[in-house]
Design a protein around this motif. Structure first.
Motif, mmCIF file in Angstrom:
data_model
loop_
_atom_site.group_PDB
_atom_site.id
_atom_site.type_symbol
_atom_site.label_atom_id
_atom_site.label_comp_id
_atom_site.label_asym_id
_atom_site.label_seq_id
_atom_site.Cartn_x
_atom_site.Cartn_y
_atom_site.Cartn_z
ATOM 1 N N LEU A 147 8.800 -37.565 -22.196
ATOM 2 C CA LEU A 147 9.877 -38.014 -21.325
ATOM 3 C C LEU A 147 10.207 -39.477 -21.588
ATOM 4 O O LEU A 147 10.840 -40.138 -20.779
ATOM 5 C CB LEU A 147 9.461 -37.836 -19.855
ATOM 6 N N CYS A 165 16.275 -31.883 -16.201
ATOM 7 C CA CYS A 165 15.093 -32.731 -16.095
ATOM 8 C C CYS A 165 13.935 -32.014 -15.420
ATOM 9 O O CYS A 165 12.779 -32.178 -15.794
ATOM 10 C CB CYS A 165 15.420 -33.993 -15.289
ATOM 11 N N THR A 166 14.231 -31.236 -14.390
ATOM 12 C CA THR A 166 13.154 -30.613 -13.627
ATOM 13 C C THR A 166 12.654 -29.318 -14.246
ATOM 14 O O THR A 166 11.705 -28.728 -13.750
ATOM 15 C CB THR A 166 13.612 -30.338 -12.181
ATOM 16 N N CYS A 180 16.323 -36.623 -19.970
ATOM 17 C CA CYS A 180 16.036 -37.474 -18.818
ATOM 18 C C CYS A 180 15.646 -38.879 -19.256
ATOM 19 O O CYS A 180 14.556 -39.353 -18.925
ATOM 20 C CB CYS A 180 14.905 -36.882 -17.992
ATOM 21 N N ASN A 186 21.537 -35.187 -15.060
ATOM 22 C CA ASN A 186 20.858 -34.030 -15.666
ATOM 23 C C ASN A 186 19.706 -33.499 -14.822
ATOM 24 O O ASN A 186 18.676 -33.088 -15.357
ATOM 25 C CB ASN A 186 20.357 -34.360 -17.076
ATOM 26 N N SER A 223 14.981 -37.222 -24.814
ATOM 27 C CA SER A 223 14.842 -36.354 -23.663
ATOM 28 C C SER A 223 16.164 -36.279 -22.901
ATOM 29 O O SER A 223 16.961 -37.220 -22.936
ATOM 30 C CB SER A 223 13.766 -36.914 -22.730
ATOM 31 N N ILE A 226 11.463 -37.775 -11.597
ATOM 32 C CA ILE A 226 10.921 -37.232 -12.852
ATOM 33 C C ILE A 226 9.534 -37.787 -13.132
ATOM 34 O O ILE A 226 9.357 -38.997 -13.260
ATOM 35 C CB ILE A 226 11.842 -37.571 -14.042
ATOM 36 N N ASN A 259 14.103 -32.871 -5.798
ATOM 37 C CA ASN A 259 14.760 -32.043 -6.806
ATOM 38 C C ASN A 259 15.157 -30.649 -6.343
ATOM 39 O O ASN A 259 16.037 -30.028 -6.950
ATOM 40 C CB ASN A 259 13.845 -31.909 -8.032
ATOM 41 N N PRO A 318 7.772 -32.284 -15.636
ATOM 42 C CA PRO A 318 8.458 -33.204 -14.733
ATOM 43 C C PRO A 318 8.252 -32.949 -13.255
ATOM 44 O O PRO A 318 8.532 -33.813 -12.429
ATOM 45 C CB PRO A 318 9.934 -33.036 -15.113
#
Length: 282
Positions: free
Chosen positions: A245, A236-237, A253, A232, A251, A179, A205, A187
């Motif tokens: 973040l 997150c991505t 993430c 997550n 968040s 991230i 990811n 991210p």
């Protein structure tokens, strides 16, 4: 190996769960956790220690992580740029050339697993393979970025472990999401802004969650444990650029200290996910 499958008990107290086994007199089931710095972590709060606490006396969990090391048999070392919440937007030009040998295959920890009599082995490698010089460079074969050599080396490691005299169960563990802390790019970053340690966002990811599952299937692994999703990964991505973040701002993430290494609370999630993954196939 020949260990018996016992009745799993879940003991809950003050919000915590402990996994225990119905026959405490039996020989402990040994688990070796193969990995990198995410596995090494910080002592009592690392996920192998938390996994040991969850599983209880019926298990013996050993930490076989080695910081900075790769699944790639010819993986290179690289540590910069590191990044942090205080320095979130990293110029890819700051990435220094890679050098040396950082392959897990040549470590004492790898040899320790081979020399032991393990019942189970978890493998969480790949994050350091995602460094630009490894993933897109000669160590990973061609075409660049396809993971050709990574898949070959991963398959060979699984088969090597499966062939040990104890015939251990071997699990592929999908590593945590990568991230970016840079709210200018979101991210996933872009061509000029890089994640900590010059990792490939795409490899961690997008590629790993698919490729490592296929590797596990092709190599005959006993299961895939999805830490990426447990932390997550998808949410997150997909955060848009400009979303904070920060660990303390709600968040999805909040688990990462520098984009790569989870905080201790997230290590608990990693341990819980691995424990459930192990229990699912016993």
């Amino acid at each position: 190996m020949g260990f018996c499958v016992l009745v799993l008990l879940v003991c809950c107290s003050a919000g915590a769960s402990t996994l225990a086994w119905a026959d405490p007199a039996a020989k402990p089931i040994t688990i070796h956790t193969v990995g990198d710095s995410i596995t090494v972590a910080d002592g009592a709060l690392d996920y192998p220690n938390q996994l040991q606490a969850l599983l209880g006396a019926g298990y013996n969990v050993t930490n076989q992580g080695v910081s900075g090391h790769t699944m790639l048999n010819s993986g290179l070392c690289a540590a910069t740029p590191a990044g942090s919440w205080r320095r979130p937007c990293l110029d890819i030009a700051d990435a220094k050339p890679c050098s040396g040998n950082c392959s897990y295959w040549g470590t004492p920890q790898y040899q320790a697993v081979l020399d032991a009599d393990p019942d189970m082995i978890t493998i969480m490698l790949g994050t350091n393979d995602a460094k630009g010089c490894n993933w897109f460079g000669p160590p990973n074969g061609s075409p660049a970025g396809a993971g050709t050599q990574f898949a070959a080396d991963y398959t060979r490691m699984i088969k090597t472990f499966k062939a040990l005299p104890s015939h251990p169960k071997v699990y592929v563990v999908l590593p945590p999401p990568g991230i970016s802390q840079c709210t200018l790019t979101g991210p996933m970053g872009n061509a000029s802004i890089c994640l900590a340690y010059n990792m490939s966002f795409d490899a961690i990811n997008q590629v790993f969650p698919v490729l490592q599952r296929q590797i596990a299937k092709d190599a005959g692994a006993d299961g895939v444990i999805d830490v990426w999703s447990a932390l997550n990964g998808t949410a997150c991505t997909k955060l848009p650029a400009g979303v904070p973040l920060d660990h303390f701002k709600g968040s999805p993430c909040p688990h990462t200290a520098d984009g790569i290494h989870p905080y201790s609370d997230a290590m608990a999630t990693v341990a819980q996910t691995i424990a459930k993954g192990i229990a699912a196939v016993l």
